[in-house]
Design a protein around this motif. Structure first.
Motif, PDB file in Angstrom:
ATOM      1  N   GLN B   4       0.828  -1.192   0.000  1.00 18.66           N
ATOM      2  CA  GLN B   4       0.000   0.000   0.000  1.00 18.66           C
ATOM      3  C   GLN B   4       0.870   1.253   0.000  1.00 18.66           C
ATOM      4  N   ASN B   5       0.535   2.214  -0.846  1.00 16.27           N
ATOM      5  CA  ASN B   5       1.330   3.438  -0.917  1.00 16.27           C
ATOM      6  C   ASN B   5       0.398   4.653  -0.912  1.00 16.27           C
ATOM      7  N   ILE B   6      -0.291   4.838   0.213  1.00 14.88           N
ATOM      8  CA  ILE B   6      -1.245   5.947   0.282  1.00 14.88           C
ATOM      9  C   ILE B   6      -0.566   7.296   0.204  1.00 14.88           C
ATOM     10  N   TYR B   7       0.723   7.358   0.614  1.00 14.57           N
ATOM     11  CA  TYR B   7       1.378   8.667   0.690  1.00 14.57           C
ATOM     12  C   TYR B   7       1.615   9.277  -0.688  1.00 14.57           C
ATOM     13  N   ASP B   8       1.545   8.475  -1.755  1.00 20.12           N
ATOM     14  CA  ASP B   8       1.641   9.050  -3.092  1.00 20.12           C
ATOM     15  C   ASP B   8       0.287   9.495  -3.635  1.00 20.12           C
ATOM     16  N   SER B  75       6.998   5.996  -0.610  1.00 22.54           N
ATOM     17  CA  SER B  75       6.430   7.116  -1.363  1.00 22.54           C
ATOM     18  C   SER B  75       7.510   8.024  -1.942  1.00 22.54           C
ATOM     19  N   GLU B  76       7.561   8.079  -3.250  1.00 20.93           N
ATOM     20  CA  GLU B  76       8.521   8.950  -3.932  1.00 20.93           C
ATOM     21  C   GLU B  76       8.191  10.426  -3.662  1.00 20.93           C
ATOM     22  N   LYS B  77       6.903  10.739  -3.530  1.00 17.42           N
ATOM     23  CA  LYS B  77       6.499  12.129  -3.231  1.00 17.42           C
ATOM     24  C   LYS B  77       7.067  12.586  -1.890  1.00 17.42           C
TER      25      LYS B  77
END
Lengths: 245, 245
Positions: B4-8, B75-77
């Motif tokens: 899961q990658n909600i931060y992006d 997260s890359e962001k």
């Protein structure tokens, strides 16, 4: 500090004895199996049982090969039953509050306590005494009411639906440690609440390494027979911890 | 297994950034001080930060004398902000889910993770990787949402009085481990619930010794300034654990 001795109260004692006579209870189904699952090989070992009550566990330790068992309890009434129903040449029963065990001046390999610590105010003092009485690599195993239970005063803390089904626990004051008054056969039974982290940190600060924690839950098989115990998934009744010197 | 990658997610990211920009929050008042209270001397140490986010902790580790810091985040962001606001010649930021850290093939003295583990399904796998990457006597410190929080799906679980004052937490399903869906800026944020005993046993089974647990609570001083945080006495928001290889 006066130690609480509810077990010598006549009303409490009779209520408790009746509860224990009924073999289908949370102790027998969850607490005792979890406690014995953590037990090391007792062959030739010296075992101390803190709050031994009727002495059933002491007798069991002898069956499992313990060389010597000392059972202590604050209640002389409980020990009278123990001496009658669970005596053995290897067992010594001593009437003593567990806060005073340092007086025993004996060494043990295993210390066990079943459902007694939530009555003890000075947990840290008792834990330090246990550490001192254990030989190297000694094991200390105990069960107590789960901190999700001990945090409450009074009686029932459940929110139920119109049919009495438990919907959720009304959890309050978990972070406030110390004395609670509850009702269990008699009024004003004093218990002491400690958080999960205080319990674990107290053991570590005394020098112990934590080996295992258990919060017993019902298996599918047990639920088929006793469906009411599904409420334990909302709040386990017990906490068990095994530590090593 | 997709991580899961909600931060992006744009909406989540903006909401989260705003929350972090406000300095009066539970992270800054409770979680971060508790995390740093557990930190060993970092002088000359190699530190790995799992779920490093904006990199504030990575920068702090360098200030405290760490020789080298690796910050990883899914997260890359988040890492774009980290590289802009918290870069240092001693810090390397890597875009990677923490489930894959074994690929790093590096050794560390200290592994830290702040409020990320409740998003991780395979806690046991990550803990084993951390154990393998630490040198002898290495320290692993992490914070996560308290199990009294992670057990719930959905949003608010409080029972309040007519003025909105929190009376108690509606505790349910504490004993049922696994996935929960919650709402935090966006729908369907997946979290994973584990009991206190599962968390501790997983660390012990991987080979770690438990050194300390903290469930942060407000001091009297802090309550005078921010009286609303008294609700933490019903349910602490965080759990922190320090273990040693």
């Amino acid at each position: 500090m006066a130690k609480q001795n509810i077990y010598d109260n006549e009303t409490f004692f009779e209520g408790y004895k009746k509860l224990r006579d009924n073999k289908i209870n949370a102790n027998n189904l969850f607490e005792i199996p979890a406690l014995f699952s953590m037990m090391p090989d007792l062959k030739g070992k010296r075992v101390l049982d803190l709050g031994c009550g009727f002495g059933e566990h002491c007798k069991q330790f002898i069956h499992r090969g313990a060389q010597k068992v000392v059972g202590i309890d604050i209640s002389e009434k409980m020990l009278e039953v123990a001496r009658k129903e669970n005596s053995d040449s290897g067992i010594t029963y001593i009437n003593m509050p567990m806060e005073e065990i340092a007086q025993l001046k004996e060494r043990f390999d295993v210390v066990v306590s079943s459902l007694a610590f939530h009555y003890v105010e000075d947990f840290s003092g008792v834990v330090r005494s246990i550490y001192d009485m254990l030989d190297a690599d000694g094991i200390f195993i105990f069960s107590q009411e789960n901190p999700l239970c001990t945090c409450h005063s009074g009686g029932d803390r459940w929110t139920r639906d119109e049919n009495g089904k438990k919907l959720h626990l009304n959890l309050a004051d978990y972070g406030i440690e110390g004395e609670r008054e509850s009702v269990w056969f008699v009024d004003n039974v004093k218990k002491y609440h400690r958080t999960f982290s205080t319990i674990i940190n107290t053991l570590i600060e005394a020098g112990f390494s934590v080996e295992k924690m258990i919060e017993p839950l019902p298996t599918d098989e047990l639920l088929q027979q006793y469906p009411d115990y599904k409420d334990l998934f909302h709040k386990p009744d017990f906490l068990l911890v095994r530590v090593k010197k």
